[in-house]
Motif scaffolding. Structure first.
Motif, mmCIF file in Angstrom:
data_model
loop_
_atom_site.group_PDB
_atom_site.id
_atom_site.type_symbol
_atom_site.label_atom_id
_atom_site.label_comp_id
_atom_site.label_asym_id
_atom_site.label_seq_id
_atom_site.Cartn_x
_atom_site.Cartn_y
_atom_site.Cartn_z
ATOM 1 N N ALA A 1 -14.205 0.672 -34.275
ATOM 2 C CA ALA A 1 -14.280 -0.787 -34.404
ATOM 3 C C ALA A 1 -15.032 -1.174 -35.674
ATOM 4 O O ALA A 1 -15.894 -0.441 -36.163
ATOM 5 C CB ALA A 1 -14.964 -1.386 -33.190
ATOM 6 N N SER A 2 -14.706 -2.342 -36.199
ATOM 7 C CA SER A 2 -15.391 -2.844 -37.392
ATOM 8 C C SER A 2 -16.835 -3.183 -37.063
ATOM 9 O O SER A 2 -17.208 -3.354 -35.900
ATOM 10 C CB SER A 2 -14.672 -4.093 -37.921
ATOM 11 O OG SER A 2 -14.846 -5.179 -37.020
ATOM 12 N N THR B 1 -18.309 -5.908 -37.559
ATOM 13 C CA THR B 1 -18.351 -7.240 -36.952
ATOM 14 C C THR B 1 -18.107 -7.166 -35.456
ATOM 15 O O THR B 1 -18.781 -7.822 -34.662
ATOM 16 C CB THR B 1 -17.296 -8.160 -37.589
ATOM 17 O OG1 THR B 1 -17.570 -8.299 -38.983
ATOM 18 C CG2 THR B 1 -17.314 -9.543 -36.942
ATOM 19 N N ARG B 2 -17.118 -6.349 -35.053
ATOM 20 C CA ARG B 2 -16.826 -6.213 -33.625
ATOM 21 C C ARG B 2 -17.973 -5.530 -32.895
ATOM 22 O O ARG B 2 -18.310 -5.892 -31.759
ATOM 23 C CB ARG B 2 -15.536 -5.413 -33.394
ATOM 24 C CG ARG B 2 -14.276 -5.921 -34.055
ATOM 25 C CD ARG B 2 -14.117 -7.408 -34.112
ATOM 26 N NE ARG B 2 -14.273 -8.079 -32.831
ATOM 27 C CZ ARG B 2 -14.443 -9.389 -32.695
ATOM 28 N NH1 ARG B 2 -14.490 -10.162 -33.755
ATOM 29 N NH2 ARG B 2 -14.571 -9.920 -31.502
ATOM 30 N N LEU C 1 -11.750 -12.870 -34.474
ATOM 31 C CA LEU C 1 -11.020 -11.631 -34.711
ATOM 32 C C LEU C 1 -10.117 -11.842 -35.915
ATOM 33 O O LEU C 1 -9.302 -12.754 -35.934
ATOM 34 C CB LEU C 1 -10.196 -11.282 -33.479
ATOM 35 C CG LEU C 1 -9.586 -9.886 -33.396
ATOM 36 C CD1 LEU C 1 -10.674 -8.821 -33.402
ATOM 37 C CD2 LEU C 1 -8.744 -9.768 -32.140
ATOM 38 N N ASP D 1 -10.677 -6.752 -39.403
ATOM 39 C CA ASP D 1 -11.080 -5.852 -38.327
ATOM 40 C C ASP D 1 -10.067 -4.722 -38.147
ATOM 41 O O ASP D 1 -10.451 -3.568 -37.909
ATOM 42 C CB ASP D 1 -11.246 -6.624 -37.030
ATOM 43 C CG ASP D 1 -12.349 -7.672 -37.113
ATOM 44 O OD1 ASP D 1 -13.460 -7.326 -37.553
ATOM 45 O OD2 ASP D 1 -12.099 -8.837 -36.754
ATOM 46 N N GLU E 1 -10.409 -2.360 -41.288
ATOM 47 C CA GLU E 1 -11.629 -1.557 -41.230
ATOM 48 C C GLU E 1 -11.494 -0.455 -40.181
ATOM 49 O O GLU E 1 -11.915 0.691 -40.401
ATOM 50 C CB GLU E 1 -12.854 -2.419 -40.934
ATOM 51 C CG GLU E 1 -14.151 -1.620 -40.990
ATOM 52 C CD GLU E 1 -15.402 -2.455 -40.810
ATOM 53 O OE1 GLU E 1 -16.447 -1.863 -40.464
ATOM 54 O OE2 GLU E 1 -15.346 -3.690 -41.007
#
Length: 215
Positions: free
Chosen positions: A158-159, A161-162, A174, A178, A181
């Protein structure tokens, strides 16, 4: 998704092109493939599953999956085609891995243009078919671009951010970044590289450049 008055359950978009869309679906309990041609409808007006089903109505004579053959080198599928996942490709060369990832970038670019994010790109969801094609599977958790969610997909890929959403519990939009990445983390993991941080927007173009970068 079902719409009252129809007997079609739309499952996924296999191909999204300017001239036609091809969907995997279920028609009266049977797995099928539907093709919507731009000659029959303005594809730009089909913004979601509801629009597609309203356009289709109740269709007879839908071809079965056995009769459907894809000619694309990269495709999207909610069905699991024959082949091997990247997670099980232990002998894949770096050059071949780059080519596979570039094919995935092409798929993601098409999906993003339609306003969706896959949201779970990882080695288990990328398949190399017996003929050498590349297929991205498991679109069950895909979301519209910009959807506020804490969903992160597989944590290992996962990115950042996530992952931040999981830490503080705050939903974030989202975005296509994402997916890209997650693809780069997938590539690095398969090459035995440590996880990196990407502090700039990732697009199809920048991701392609990063995929070709030799270390």
């Amino acid at each position: 998704m079902n719409v009252e008055g129809t007997k079609i359950t739309l499952e996924d978009c296999l191909h999204a092109r300017e001239s036609s869309w091809v969907f995997a679906c279920t028609h009266r309990g049977r797995p099928c493939v539907l093709k919507i041609d731009s000659r029959s409808v303005d594809l730009s007006q089909l913004c979601n599953e509801h629009d597609v089903l309203q356009h289709l109505g109740d269709i007879e004579g839908v071809p079965t999956l056995e009769a459907f053959e894809t000619t694309a080198t990269a495709s999207m599928s909610v069905l699991s085609p024959r082949g091997v996942t990247l997670a099980n490709c232990s002998t894949l060369s770096p050059d071949r891995l780059e080519a596979v990832c570039r094919a995935v970038v092409h798929v993601l670019q098409m999906v993003h243009k339609r306003g969706f994010v896959h949201a779970d790109i990882c080695p288990d969801n990328i398949i190399i078919t017996p003929c050498g094609g590349v297929c991205v599977i498991d679109w069950g958790v895909s979301r519209r671009c910009g959807t506020l969610t804490v969903f992160a997909g597989r944590r290992a890929f996962a990115s950042d951010t996530r992952l931040a959403c999981l830490v503080d519990g705050q939903p974030r939009s989202l975005l296509p970044h994402d997916d890209f990445e997650a693809l780069l983390h997938t590539r690095d993991s398969l090459l035995g590289r440590s996880r990196r941080t990407y502090n700039f927007p990732l697009t199809a173009e920048t991701t392609a450049i990063l995929l070709s970068h030799e270390e």
